[in-house]
Design a protein around this motif. Structure first.
Motif, PDB file in Angstrom:
ATOM      1  N   GLU A 190      41.625  40.147  29.698  1.00 59.14           N
ATOM      2  CA  GLU A 190      42.353  39.343  30.676  1.00 59.14           C
ATOM      3  C   GLU A 190      42.217  39.941  32.086  1.00 59.14           C
ATOM      4  OE1 GLU A 190      43.411  36.502  30.182  1.00 59.14           O
ATOM      5  OE2 GLU A 190      44.814  36.257  28.524  1.00 59.14           O
ATOM      6  N   MET A 191      42.306  41.263  32.176  1.00 59.84           N
ATOM      7  CA  MET A 191      42.161  41.918  33.472  1.00 59.84           C
ATOM      8  C   MET A 191      40.744  41.743  34.021  1.00 59.84           C
ATOM      9  SD  MET A 191      44.361  45.406  32.764  1.00 59.84           S
ATOM     10  CE  MET A 191      44.246  46.024  34.441  1.00 59.84           C
ATOM     11  N   TYR A 192      39.771  41.907  33.146  1.00 56.89           N
ATOM     12  CA  TYR A 192      38.367  41.778  33.567  1.00 56.89           C
ATOM     13  C   TYR A 192      38.073  40.371  34.081  1.00 56.89           C
ATOM     14  CZ  TYR A 192      33.271  41.815  33.404  1.00 56.89           C
ATOM     15  OH  TYR A 192      31.940  41.709  33.732  1.00 56.89           O
ATOM     16  N   LYS A 193      38.557  39.368  33.371  1.00 53.46           N
ATOM     17  CA  LYS A 193      38.337  37.983  33.783  1.00 53.46           C
ATOM     18  C   LYS A 193      39.031  37.668  35.107  1.00 53.46           C
ATOM     19  CE  LYS A 193      39.713  35.871  30.042  1.00 53.46           C
ATOM     20  NZ  LYS A 193      39.983  34.771  29.061  1.00 53.46           N
ATOM     21  N   SER A 194      40.052  38.454  35.423  1.00 54.39           N
ATOM     22  CA  SER A 194      40.795  38.248  36.673  1.00 54.39           C
ATOM     23  C   SER A 194      40.250  39.094  37.813  1.00 54.39           C
ATOM     24  CB  SER A 194      42.277  38.559  36.459  1.00 54.39           C
ATOM     25  OG  SER A 194      42.826  37.723  35.463  1.00 54.39           O
ATOM     26  N   GLY A 195      39.131  39.807  37.543  1.00 55.04           N
ATOM     27  CA  GLY A 195      38.490  40.584  38.589  1.00 55.04           C
ATOM     28  C   GLY A 195      38.961  42.016  38.709  1.00 55.04           C
ATOM     29  N   VAL A 196      39.717  42.490  37.730  1.00 52.93           N
ATOM     30  CA  VAL A 196      40.215  43.861  37.755  1.00 52.93           C
ATOM     31  C   VAL A 196      39.333  44.729  36.862  1.00 52.93           C
ATOM     32  CG1 VAL A 196      42.156  45.405  37.278  1.00 52.93           C
ATOM     33  CG2 VAL A 196      42.573  43.074  38.113  1.00 52.93           C
ATOM     34  N   ALA A 213      55.575  48.093  36.190  1.00 49.09           N
ATOM     35  CA  ALA A 213      54.648  48.635  37.194  1.00 49.09           C
ATOM     36  C   ALA A 213      53.286  47.954  37.133  1.00 49.09           C
ATOM     37  CB  ALA A 213      54.481  50.141  36.995  1.00 49.09           C
ATOM     38  N   VAL A 214      53.070  47.135  36.115  1.00 49.43           N
ATOM     39  CA  VAL A 214      51.773  46.481  35.917  1.00 49.43           C
ATOM     40  C   VAL A 214      51.724  45.151  36.665  1.00 49.43           C
ATOM     41  CG1 VAL A 214      50.168  45.544  34.222  1.00 49.43           C
ATOM     42  CG2 VAL A 214      51.578  47.539  33.637  1.00 49.43           C
ATOM     43  N   ASP A 215      50.697  44.957  37.451  1.00 46.44           N
ATOM     44  CA  ASP A 215      50.475  43.665  38.106  1.00 46.44           C
ATOM     45  C   ASP A 215      49.789  42.730  37.121  1.00 46.44           C
ATOM     46  OD1 ASP A 215      51.510  44.373  40.666  1.00 46.44           O
ATOM     47  OD2 ASP A 215      49.651  45.449  41.101  1.00 46.44           O
ATOM     48  N   VAL A 216      50.480  41.680  36.724  1.00 49.25           N
ATOM     49  CA  VAL A 216      49.947  40.747  35.719  1.00 49.25           C
ATOM     50  C   VAL A 216      49.148  39.675  36.466  1.00 49.25           C
ATOM     51  CG1 VAL A 216      50.524  39.335  33.707  1.00 49.25           C
ATOM     52  CG2 VAL A 216      52.011  41.233  34.363  1.00 49.25           C
ATOM     53  N   VAL A 217      47.995  40.069  36.953  1.00 54.17           N
ATOM     54  CA  VAL A 217      47.205  39.182  37.824  1.00 54.17           C
ATOM     55  C   VAL A 217      46.566  38.034  37.059  1.00 54.17           C
ATOM     56  CG1 VAL A 217      46.739  41.008  39.506  1.00 54.17           C
ATOM     57  CG2 VAL A 217      45.196  40.699  37.549  1.00 54.17           C
ATOM     58  N   TRP A 218      46.512  38.138  35.751  1.00 54.58           N
ATOM     59  CA  TRP A 218      45.864  37.090  34.959  1.00 54.58           C
ATOM     60  C   TRP A 218      46.809  35.948  34.597  1.00 54.58           C
ATOM     61  CZ3 TRP A 218      46.864  42.067  33.455  1.00 54.58           C
ATOM     62  CH2 TRP A 218      47.838  42.256  32.488  1.00 54.58           C
ATOM     63  N   ARG A 219      48.032  36.046  34.998  1.00 51.24           N
ATOM     64  CA  ARG A 219      49.002  35.006  34.653  1.00 51.24           C
ATOM     65  C   ARG A 219      49.648  34.434  35.910  1.00 51.24           C
ATOM     66  NH1 ARG A 219      54.403  35.561  30.742  1.00 51.24           N
ATOM     67  NH2 ARG A 219      55.128  33.428  31.090  1.00 51.24           N
ATOM     68  N   GLU A 220      49.696  33.122  35.976  1.00 49.16           N
ATOM     69  CA  GLU A 220      50.308  32.464  37.129  1.00 49.16           C
ATOM     70  C   GLU A 220      51.693  31.951  36.796  1.00 49.16           C
ATOM     71  OE1 GLU A 220      47.689  29.479  38.559  1.00 49.16           O
ATOM     72  OE2 GLU A 220      46.117  30.887  39.152  1.00 49.16           O
ATOM     73  N   MET A 221      51.877  31.463  35.549  1.00 52.05           N
ATOM     74  CA  MET A 221      53.168  30.896  35.181  1.00 52.05           C
ATOM     75  C   MET A 221      53.757  31.660  34.016  1.00 52.05           C
ATOM     76  SD  MET A 221      52.434  26.798  35.466  1.00 52.05           S
ATOM     77  CE  MET A 221      54.126  26.440  35.038  1.00 52.05           C
TER      78      MET A 221
END
Length: 221
Positions: A190-196, A213-221
């Motif tokens: 999920e992180m890789y697909k989100s560019g992390v 402390a984790v930025d959940v960049v792969w989830r919008e909602m």
């Protein structure tokens, strides 16, 4: 992983394992902690008690406590400590340890009754704080994750509460509740697909990395 497997959309998450006890809700690309243990994690509490009463590690202490609790018939009063949205387990662990070394040894109570009573008391704390988070966030559903989430009695107690609120409980079996490579791989994907991404030489281990402390960049909602 829990949301993927159970298709739970936006639940309150109860994260209960050997090292963590947290009530979480997702908001603005973070899993926010609404409640947690202020001392000992639930799984650690059960593991330490199992050693006191001589329950084996195979397949795991928590499972053996659960099986022993099914044979318990008498509910022993134990200290329940809920402080706002947080719980404390050091007191109840000290109490059951003392009872095991005195009352069980003297034949006045049984190990099965003590296992049964410990589960009921500890799980009632988890249900109470989870329900408070549900009320605060306006959510109806609960997702239980972590090794202790395998416990059928915990699932049953949480399901009763959720049903009364018009919701339901989502759970997983031991394959994905206990430590496993799949959950690590899925988070990485999920992180890789989100560019992390992180170079191997830059990777480090932080044992006490907090959930919020984790930025959940792969989830919008």
């Amino acid at each position: 992983m829990g949301r993927r497997l159970t298709e739970a959309k936006d639940p309150i998450v109860l994260y209960v394992s050997g090292g963590n006890t947290q009530v979480l809700a997702y908001s603005q690309q973070k899993y926010r902690i609404f409640g947690e243990t202020i001392d000992i994690a639930v799984g650690n509490t059960l593991d330490r008690f199992a050693r006191v009463v001589g329950l084996p590690n195979d397949p795991n202490p928590g499972y053996n406590i659960e099986q022993s609790a099914k044979k318990g018939k008498t509910l022993i009063e134990l200290p329940i400590v809920v402080k706002g949205m947080d719980i404390s387990l050091s007191g109840i662990l000290a109490q059951v340890t003392q009872l095991a070394k005195t009352q069980v040894k003297a034949g006045k109570i049984t190990t099965e009754d003590l296992c049964f009573s410990l589960q009921e008391a500890v799980f009632s704390m988890l249900v109470e704080t989870t329900e408070r988070a549900m009320a605060h966030c306006g959510k109806k559903d609960v997702l239980i994750v972590g090794g202790v989430g395998c416990n059928k009695r915990l699932q049953e107690m949480m399901a009763i509460m959720a049903k009364e609120r018009g919701g339901k409980v989502a759970t997983m079996d031991h394959r994905y509740c206990i430590d496993n490579g799949a959950m690590i791989a899925w988070a990485g994907l999920e992180m890789y697909k989100s560019g992390v991404s992180t170079k191997l030489e830059d990777c480090t281990v932080t044992q006490r990395y907090r959930t919020d402390a984790v930025d959940v960049v792969w989830r919008e909602m």
